[in-house]
Design a protein around this motif. Structure first.
Motif, PDB file in Angstrom:
ATOM      1  N   UNK A 130       0.838  -1.208   0.000  1.00 20.13           N
ATOM      2  CA  UNK A 130       0.000   0.000   0.000  1.00 20.13           C
ATOM      3  C   UNK A 130       0.868   1.252   0.000  1.00 20.13           C
ATOM      4  N   UNK A 131       1.975   1.229   0.741  1.00 20.08           N
ATOM      5  CA  UNK A 131       2.900   2.369   0.729  1.00 20.08           C
ATOM      6  C   UNK A 131       3.508   2.545  -0.665  1.00 20.08           C
ATOM      7  N   UNK A 132       3.822   1.423  -1.321  1.00 21.25           N
ATOM      8  CA  UNK A 132       4.355   1.497  -2.680  1.00 21.25           C
ATOM      9  C   UNK A 132       3.328   2.115  -3.623  1.00 21.25           C
ATOM     10  N   UNK A 133       2.083   1.701  -3.496  1.00 24.02           N
ATOM     11  CA  UNK A 133       1.022   2.256  -4.349  1.00 24.02           C
ATOM     12  C   UNK A 133       0.866   3.762  -4.134  1.00 24.02           C
ATOM     13  N   UNK A 134       0.957   4.205  -2.896  1.00 24.06           N
ATOM     14  CA  UNK A 134       0.884   5.647  -2.612  1.00 24.06           C
ATOM     15  C   UNK A 134       2.070   6.362  -3.246  1.00 24.06           C
ATOM     16  N   UNK A 135       3.277   5.822  -3.062  1.00 26.73           N
ATOM     17  CA  UNK A 135       4.481   6.425  -3.646  1.00 26.73           C
ATOM     18  C   UNK A 135       4.360   6.504  -5.164  1.00 26.73           C
ATOM     19  N   UNK A 136       3.804   5.474  -5.772  1.00 29.99           N
ATOM     20  CA  UNK A 136       3.681   5.433  -7.223  1.00 29.99           C
ATOM     21  C   UNK A 136       2.451   6.174  -7.755  1.00 29.99           C
ATOM     22  N   UNK A 137       1.715   6.795  -6.842  1.00 32.89           N
ATOM     23  CA  UNK A 137       0.495   7.527  -7.212  1.00 32.89           C
ATOM     24  C   UNK A 137      -0.521   6.612  -7.883  1.00 32.89           C
ATOM     25  N   UNK A 138      -0.610   5.379  -7.371  1.00 34.46           N
ATOM     26  CA  UNK A 138      -1.518   4.387  -7.928  1.00 34.46           C
ATOM     27  C   UNK A 138      -2.422   3.788  -6.855  1.00 34.46           C
ATOM     28  N   UNK A 139      -2.529   4.468  -5.708  1.00 31.39           N
ATOM     29  CA  UNK A 139      -3.301   3.893  -4.615  1.00 31.39           C
ATOM     30  C   UNK A 139      -4.789   3.803  -4.922  1.00 31.39           C
ATOM     31  N   UNK A 140      -5.265   4.603  -5.853  1.00 21.23           N
ATOM     32  CA  UNK A 140      -6.686   4.547  -6.195  1.00 21.23           C
ATOM     33  C   UNK A 140      -7.024   3.339  -7.068  1.00 21.23           C
ATOM     34  N   UNK A 141      -6.006   2.669  -7.620  1.00 17.61           N
ATOM     35  CA  UNK A 141      -6.262   1.499  -8.461  1.00 17.61           C
ATOM     36  C   UNK A 141      -5.844   0.192  -7.799  1.00 17.61           C
ATOM     37  N   UNK A 142      -5.235   0.278  -6.632  1.00 18.69           N
ATOM     38  CA  UNK A 142      -4.744  -0.925  -5.950  1.00 18.69           C
ATOM     39  C   UNK A 142      -5.900  -1.746  -5.393  1.00 18.69           C
ATOM     40  N   UNK A 143      -5.793  -3.045  -5.562  1.00 21.66           N
ATOM     41  CA  UNK A 143      -6.786  -3.961  -4.996  1.00 21.66           C
ATOM     42  C   UNK A 143      -6.141  -4.882  -3.972  1.00 21.66           C
ATOM     43  N   UNK A 144      -4.907  -4.570  -3.547  1.00 15.29           N
ATOM     44  CA  UNK A 144      -4.210  -5.442  -2.610  1.00 15.29           C
ATOM     45  C   UNK A 144      -4.859  -5.374  -1.229  1.00 15.29           C
ATOM     46  N   UNK A 145      -5.058  -6.531  -0.648  1.00 19.30           N
ATOM     47  CA  UNK A 145      -5.565  -6.625   0.720  1.00 19.30           C
ATOM     48  C   UNK A 145      -5.052  -7.945   1.303  1.00 19.30           C
ATOM     49  N   UNK A 146      -5.350  -8.189   2.555  1.00 18.86           N
ATOM     50  CA  UNK A 146      -4.842  -9.394   3.211  1.00 18.86           C
ATOM     51  C   UNK A 146      -5.277 -10.664   2.482  1.00 18.86           C
ATOM     52  N   UNK A 147      -6.535 -10.715   2.066  1.00 15.69           N
ATOM     53  CA  UNK A 147      -7.028 -11.917   1.385  1.00 15.69           C
ATOM     54  C   UNK A 147      -6.302 -12.162   0.067  1.00 15.69           C
ATOM     55  N   UNK A 148      -6.106 -11.087  -0.716  1.00 11.75           N
ATOM     56  CA  UNK A 148      -5.395 -11.228  -1.992  1.00 11.75           C
ATOM     57  C   UNK A 148      -3.957 -11.687  -1.780  1.00 11.75           C
ATOM     58  N   UNK A 149      -3.261 -11.072  -0.820  1.00 10.03           N
ATOM     59  CA  UNK A 149      -1.871 -11.439  -0.562  1.00 10.03           C
ATOM     60  C   UNK A 149      -1.783 -12.887  -0.074  1.00 10.03           C
ATOM     61  N   UNK A 150      -2.679 -13.270   0.804  1.00  8.41           N
ATOM     62  CA  UNK A 150      -2.687 -14.646   1.308  1.00  8.41           C
ATOM     63  C   UNK A 150      -2.875 -15.620   0.149  1.00  8.41           C
TER      64      UNK A 150
END
Length: 161
Positions: free
Chosen positions: A25-45
């Protein structure tokens, strides 16, 4: 800055999942892509459980300072296994300290042990610090190809044709 960096594979435990998601999530914010990120605990697991890819944490003095997620691909023209780094996040206070190039050195050794013939990744064109570091470690920019993406909504439209 003098430090000893250690690495550890991400495993299927709640703490690792949460830390990986936090860094992504920090990477997505840095890359200015946090509005398109779908990463969450379930996805990562699911990614780690399906063995679709692998995560690695980097630590300095027991503190997690970076995370990388990668997977293998098998390009037809290469005819052998290769590695694709999907993301590399380094905590802000450790950027420009050598952690990134150390991480890439570590993963290059791992890729060679796994029989990979190359490593690839994407980098945003505005991320000059990362581009400089990649150039410094000998990575070549591929300017003969362009990335094309079909998002989920467009996939649905395309599939209905």
């Amino acid at each position: 800055m003098s430090y000893e960096i250690t690495y550890r594979n991400a495993v299927l435990v709640d703490d690792d999942i949460a830390l990986a998601v936090e860094m992504m999530k920090k990477l997505c914010i840095y890359q200015k892509m946090d509005d398109t990120s779908m990463i969450n605990d379930d996805n990562m697991r699911k990614l780690l459980a399906d063995d679709a890819g692998k995560g690695i944490f980097a630590y300095i003095d027991g503190k997690p300072v970076a995370f990388m997620y990668y997977y293998y691909n098998y390009p037809m023209l290469i005819g052998c296994k290769c590695m694709y780094i999907d993301c590399l996040y380094i905590e802000e206070e450790y950027r420009h300290s050598g952690v990134g190039s150390d991480f890439l050195s570590y993963i290059a050794k791992h890729a060679l042990e796994e029989g990979c013939l190359r490593i690839e990744w994407l980098c945003l064109t505005w991320n000059i610090p990362a581009l400089k570091m990649y150039d410094k470690v000998g990575a070549k920019t591929m300017d003969t190809v362009s990335l094309h993406r079909v998002d989920h909504e467009t996939m649905i439209k395309l599939a209905d044709k």
